[in-house]
Structures are given as structure tokens and as C-alpha cells.
Design an enzyme around this catalytic site. Structure first.
Site, PDB file in Angstrom:
ATOM      1  N   ASP A   1     -14.547  -7.501  95.732  1.00 17.35           N
ATOM      2  CA  ASP A   1     -15.200  -6.377  95.048  1.00 17.35           C
ATOM      3  C   ASP A   1     -14.095  -5.508  94.447  1.00 17.35           C
ATOM      4  O   ASP A   1     -13.872  -4.366  94.872  1.00 17.35           O
ATOM      5  CB  ASP A   1     -16.053  -5.592  96.052  1.00 17.35           C
ATOM      6  CG  ASP A   1     -17.174  -6.443  96.604  1.00 17.35           C
ATOM      7  OD1 ASP A   1     -18.037  -6.857  95.826  1.00 17.35           O
ATOM      8  OD2 ASP A   1     -17.160  -6.735  97.817  1.00 17.35           O
TER       9      ASP A   1
ATOM     10  N   GLU B   1     -16.214 -14.924 107.146  1.00 17.83           N
ATOM     11  CA  GLU B   1     -14.748 -14.953 107.330  1.00 17.83           C
ATOM     12  C   GLU B   1     -14.039 -13.891 106.486  1.00 17.83           C
ATOM     13  O   GLU B   1     -12.952 -13.445 106.845  1.00 17.83           O
ATOM     14  CB  GLU B   1     -14.174 -16.339 106.993  1.00 17.83           C
ATOM     15  CG  GLU B   1     -14.431 -17.397 108.044  1.00 17.83           C
ATOM     16  CD  GLU B   1     -15.761 -18.109 107.843  1.00 17.83           C
ATOM     17  OE1 GLU B   1     -16.664 -17.546 107.150  1.00 17.83           O
ATOM     18  OE2 GLU B   1     -15.920 -19.210 108.376  1.00 17.83           O
ATOM     19  N   GLY B   2     -14.636 -13.523 105.360  1.00 14.89           N
ATOM     20  CA  GLY B   2     -14.040 -12.456 104.539  1.00 14.89           C
ATOM     21  C   GLY B   2     -13.954 -11.165 105.336  1.00 14.89           C
ATOM     22  O   GLY B   2     -12.897 -10.520 105.424  1.00 14.89           O
ATOM     23  N   HIS B   3     -15.085 -10.788 105.963  1.00 16.25           N
ATOM     24  CA  HIS B   3     -15.096  -9.575 106.805  1.00 16.25           C
ATOM     25  C   HIS B   3     -14.125  -9.727 107.976  1.00 16.25           C
ATOM     26  O   HIS B   3     -13.419  -8.789 108.337  1.00 16.25           O
ATOM     27  CB  HIS B   3     -16.490  -9.326 107.385  1.00 16.25           C
ATOM     28  CG  HIS B   3     -17.561  -9.088 106.365  1.00 16.25           C
ATOM     29  ND1 HIS B   3     -18.595  -9.964 106.169  1.00 16.25           N
ATOM     30  CD2 HIS B   3     -17.756  -8.066 105.515  1.00 16.25           C
ATOM     31  CE1 HIS B   3     -19.394  -9.490 105.227  1.00 16.25           C
ATOM     32  NE2 HIS B   3     -18.915  -8.343 104.801  1.00 16.25           N
TER      33      HIS B   3
ATOM     34  N   SER C   1     -21.967 -12.603 101.590  1.00 14.34           N
ATOM     35  CA  SER C   1     -23.220 -12.690 102.350  1.00 14.34           C
ATOM     36  C   SER C   1     -24.326 -13.217 101.444  1.00 14.34           C
ATOM     37  O   SER C   1     -25.276 -13.854 101.902  1.00 14.34           O
ATOM     38  CB  SER C   1     -23.613 -11.311 102.883  1.00 14.34           C
ATOM     39  OG  SER C   1     -22.533 -10.763 103.600  1.00 14.34           O
TER      40      SER C   1
ATOM     41  N   GLN D   1     -27.021   2.117  97.235  1.00 15.95           N
ATOM     42  CA  GLN D   1     -26.225   1.318  96.300  1.00 15.95           C
ATOM     43  C   GLN D   1     -27.018   0.155  95.702  1.00 15.95           C
ATOM     44  O   GLN D   1     -26.473  -0.638  94.940  1.00 15.95           O
ATOM     45  CB  GLN D   1     -24.923   0.836  96.941  1.00 15.95           C
ATOM     46  CG  GLN D   1     -25.070  -0.202  98.033  1.00 15.95           C
ATOM     47  CD  GLN D   1     -23.745  -0.468  98.723  1.00 15.95           C
ATOM     48  OE1 GLN D   1     -23.273   0.334  99.526  1.00 15.95           O
ATOM     49  NE2 GLN D   1     -23.117  -1.601  98.411  1.00 15.95           N
TER      50      GLN D   1
ATOM     51  N   GLY E   1     -12.372  -5.665 100.703  1.00 13.19           N
ATOM     52  CA  GLY E   1     -11.997  -6.957 100.127  1.00 13.19           C
ATOM     53  C   GLY E   1     -11.749  -6.847  98.630  1.00 13.19           C
ATOM     54  O   GLY E   1     -12.428  -6.106  97.926  1.00 13.19           O
TER      55      GLY E   1
ATOM     56  N   LYS F   1     -16.273 -16.157  99.511  1.00 16.41           N
ATOM     57  CA  LYS F   1     -17.227 -15.906 100.599  1.00 16.41           C
ATOM     58  C   LYS F   1     -18.012 -14.635 100.288  1.00 16.41           C
ATOM     59  O   LYS F   1     -17.427 -13.628  99.881  1.00 16.41           O
ATOM     60  CB  LYS F   1     -16.489 -15.702 101.919  1.00 16.41           C
ATOM     61  CG  LYS F   1     -15.656 -16.891 102.318  1.00 16.41           C
ATOM     62  CD  LYS F   1     -16.163 -17.522 103.573  1.00 16.41           C
ATOM     63  CE  LYS F   1     -15.251 -18.674 103.955  1.00 16.41           C
ATOM     64  NZ  LYS F   1     -15.873 -19.592 104.892  1.00 16.41           N
TER      65      LYS F   1
HETATM   66  O1  PAF Z   1     -18.684  -3.909 100.166  1.00 14.30           O
HETATM   67  C1  PAF Z   1     -19.669  -3.594 100.872  1.00 14.30           C
HETATM   68  O2  PAF Z   1     -20.111  -4.333 101.752  1.00 14.30           O
HETATM   69  C2  PAF Z   1     -20.329  -2.244 100.644  1.00 14.30           C
HETATM   70  O3  PAF Z   1     -20.347  -1.923  99.288  1.00 14.30           O
HETATM   71  C3  PAF Z   1     -19.722  -1.110 101.482  1.00 14.30           C
HETATM   72  C4  PAF Z   1     -18.272  -0.845 101.104  1.00 14.30           C
HETATM   73  C5  PAF Z   1     -19.801  -1.457 102.959  1.00 14.30           C
HETATM   74  C6  PAF Z   1     -20.496   0.187 101.253  1.00 14.30           C
HETATM   75  O4  PAF Z   1     -21.831   0.052 101.623  1.00 14.30           O
END
Ligand code: PAF
Length: 283
Positions: free
Chosen positions: A150, A35-37, A186, A61, A147, A184
Site C-alpha cells: 500500500d 505472511e505480509g502482516h 487478504s 475507509q 507494508g 499477499k
Molecule cells: O492497511 C490496512 O490494513 C489499513 O488501511 C490500516 C492501515 C490498518 C488502517 O485501517
């Protein structure tokens, strides 16, 4: 809705929209959408003619020993969710497409990337900035949605856009929470039942910190100590950091002034969870 895997096809499709005068909103994700996405996608839909969602578990990353291999993936379900939200295009490249042999260029935002998560994940934000730069070049978005969960990532991407003159508006969207307050993520899927219950301590500790701030506590050392003590009540929780920083620079502050971020990273079992709270002294 189209699902495209190559940079060239994606650029072609998006350039045609732009030529027709249409605005583009980009929602960068690593998939396994929640739901966040979806809240980012919904905002992007409201503000743009076309919406692109990138789904890419970005290897640069992740540090050594982190969860790159086990990071949850479900393209089929993600595609169904995107379709239902009216997304126009999913960009879903392979790692080889994004990082072909001979790839040697990285984008690093100094200083802001060195505190909080940057301390325990020293190459993380370099990977984020590199992939986000590439996504901005590929999708040429008018607006990009991230979001607030982060918060450090959001501050760093905003700074990168300003410093490198990217022609995109970066929009931060509120944290979406479960009914018991857990933000929320993943990564919440890694938690077993007992850990899932324990994970609610992050939000409880932040709420406690917020109460102290509203009562007028401005001493950062004291606030951090009190928030830590709340988290330490939970036996399954292991603190990575509890820190109060300036909301723009991500640098530690001696005293609560103007806009600050209370940021937490806590391990519950092997799962590292983050959460945060913004506070403005005018509040
Ligand atoms: O927040 C994330 O899911 C990732 O860090 C992003 C911004 C998609 C970059 O891979």
C-alpha cells in the site's frame, strides 16, 4: 498475550509499559492476517520491547458499495498467529468504540490522497488517516509498521506524521509475494481458481516495466502504455490505473527521475488488486 477491545483499557496497559521505559511497536491491520502482516510483526518484535497489533476493519475507509461487510474476518486464527509471533497485545475494538455517536472529526492529507487509489476511492485515505491517527494516540507507539504494497497509504501516513508532528517513526516494509509473484493480500481470498491465475498478470506487468526501466526507458507515457499492454493480454483483467508518480508526492511525473513509483490497480472479476514497484534512477 492480551486481547483488549476498549480504548481506555488499551491506553492503560500501554501507558504502564511506557512508564516502565519500554518501547512499543504498533502494527495496524484489518485482520485476516497473512505472511505480509507477519513480516511486519516480526520486524516490530526485533525493534521494540512490546508489540501491539490492532485488528479493526475500519468502516470509514470503505466507500459505498465496497466490501466492508464481506471483508474477511477470523479473530481466532489471527490471535493464534499473533500469539505464535510473541505479540503482547491485540487491540480489537468495535466500530462503536472507535466511532461513538457524535463522531465528527476526520484527518485528511490533501493532494497525496487525490491521485491513484484516491481517484477511484475518494474518501478512502481520509478514513485511513483518521483511524491511524486514533491508533497512534491510543497505542502511543515509538514505531509503526506498514507494508509497501500500500505504497500510497505509506507515503500519506508518513506525510501526516510529519505535518501533524506525531511522535512516531513510520517504517515501510517490503512487499511479501506468493511463489508466483502475486502480492499477499487478504482480498486474494475473493479470487476463484481462474481469477487467482489471472491475478499474476499484475506482477508480470511490473517486472516487464522494471526491465524497460533498467534498459534505460525514461519516457513515462511509453512505459505506462507498455505496462498497460501487458495487462490487457489477460482477458479477466480490467485496469483501474497504471501510473508512474513521484515516490514522495504521489503526483504524476513527465519523465522518470530520482525515485518513482510504478503503481497499478486492476480488477480481476469484482476484486480490485493493487501492486507497485519503486525505482530509483541511480539503480
Ligand atoms: O492497511 C490496512 O490494513 C489499513 O488501511 C490500516 C492501515 C490498518 C488502517 O485501517
Amino acid at each position: 498475550m492480551k486481547i483488549l477491545g476498549t480504548v481506555q483499557e488499551t491506553k492503560q496497559e500501554i501507558r504502564a509499559w511506557k512508564k516502565a521505559g519500554l518501547s512499543v511497536g504498533l502494527v495496524p491491520t484489518m485482520g485476516f492476517l497473512h505472511e505480509g502482516h507477519l513480516s511486519l510483526i516480526q520486524r516490530a518484535k526485533k525493534e521494540n520491547d512490546k508489540v501491539v497489533v490492532s485488528i479493526f476493519v475500519n468502516p470509514t475507509q470503505f466507500g459505498k458499495g465496497e466490501d466492508l461487510e464481506s471483508y474477511p474476518r477470523d479473530l481466532e486464527k489471527d490471535a493464534q498467529l499473533c500469539e505464535a509471533e510473541g505479540v503482547d497485545l491485540i487491540f480489537h475494538p468495535t466500530p462503536e468504540e472507535m466511532y461513538p455517536t457524535g463522531f465528527h472529526t476526520y484527518v485528511n492529507v490533501e493532494t497525496l490522497s487525490e491521485t491513484l487509489c484516491g481517484k477511484s476511492r475518494p474518501t478512502h485515505f481520509r478514513g485511513v488517516c483518521t483511524v491511524v491517527s486514533k491508533l497512534f494516540h491510543i497505542a502511543a507507539p515509538d514505531r509503526a509498521y506498514f507494508g509497501q504494497k500500500d505504497a500510497q497509504q505509506l507515503a500519506i501516513v508518513k506525510r501526516m506524521v510529519r505535518d501533524l508532528d506525531f511522535d512516531v517513526e513510520v517504517i515501510g516494509c517490503p512487499i511479501i509475494r506468493e511463489s508466483d509473484g502475486l502480492a499477499k493480500s487478504s482480498r486474494n481470498t475473493y479470487l476463484n481458481e481462474e481469477q487467482r491465475r489471472a491475478a499474476t498478470v499484475l506482477h508480470r506487468a511490473l517486472l516487464y516495466g522494471e526491465t524497460l526501466l533498467r534498459q534505460g526507458q525514461r519516457d513515462v507515457t511509453q512505459l505506462e502504455r507498455e505496462i498497460r499492454a501487458q495487462i490487457e493480454k489477460e482477458p479477466l483483467a480490467q485496469i483501474d490505473y497504471v501510473q508512474i508518480v513521484d515516490a514522495l508526492s504521489m503526483q504524476p511525473v513527465p519523465k522518470v527521475e530520482e525515485e518513482i513509483l510504478v503503481a497499478l490497480a486492476v480488477r480481476i472479476g469484482n476484486t480490485r488488486l493493487i501492486d507497485n514497484l519503486m525505482f530509483t534512477t541511480e539503480n
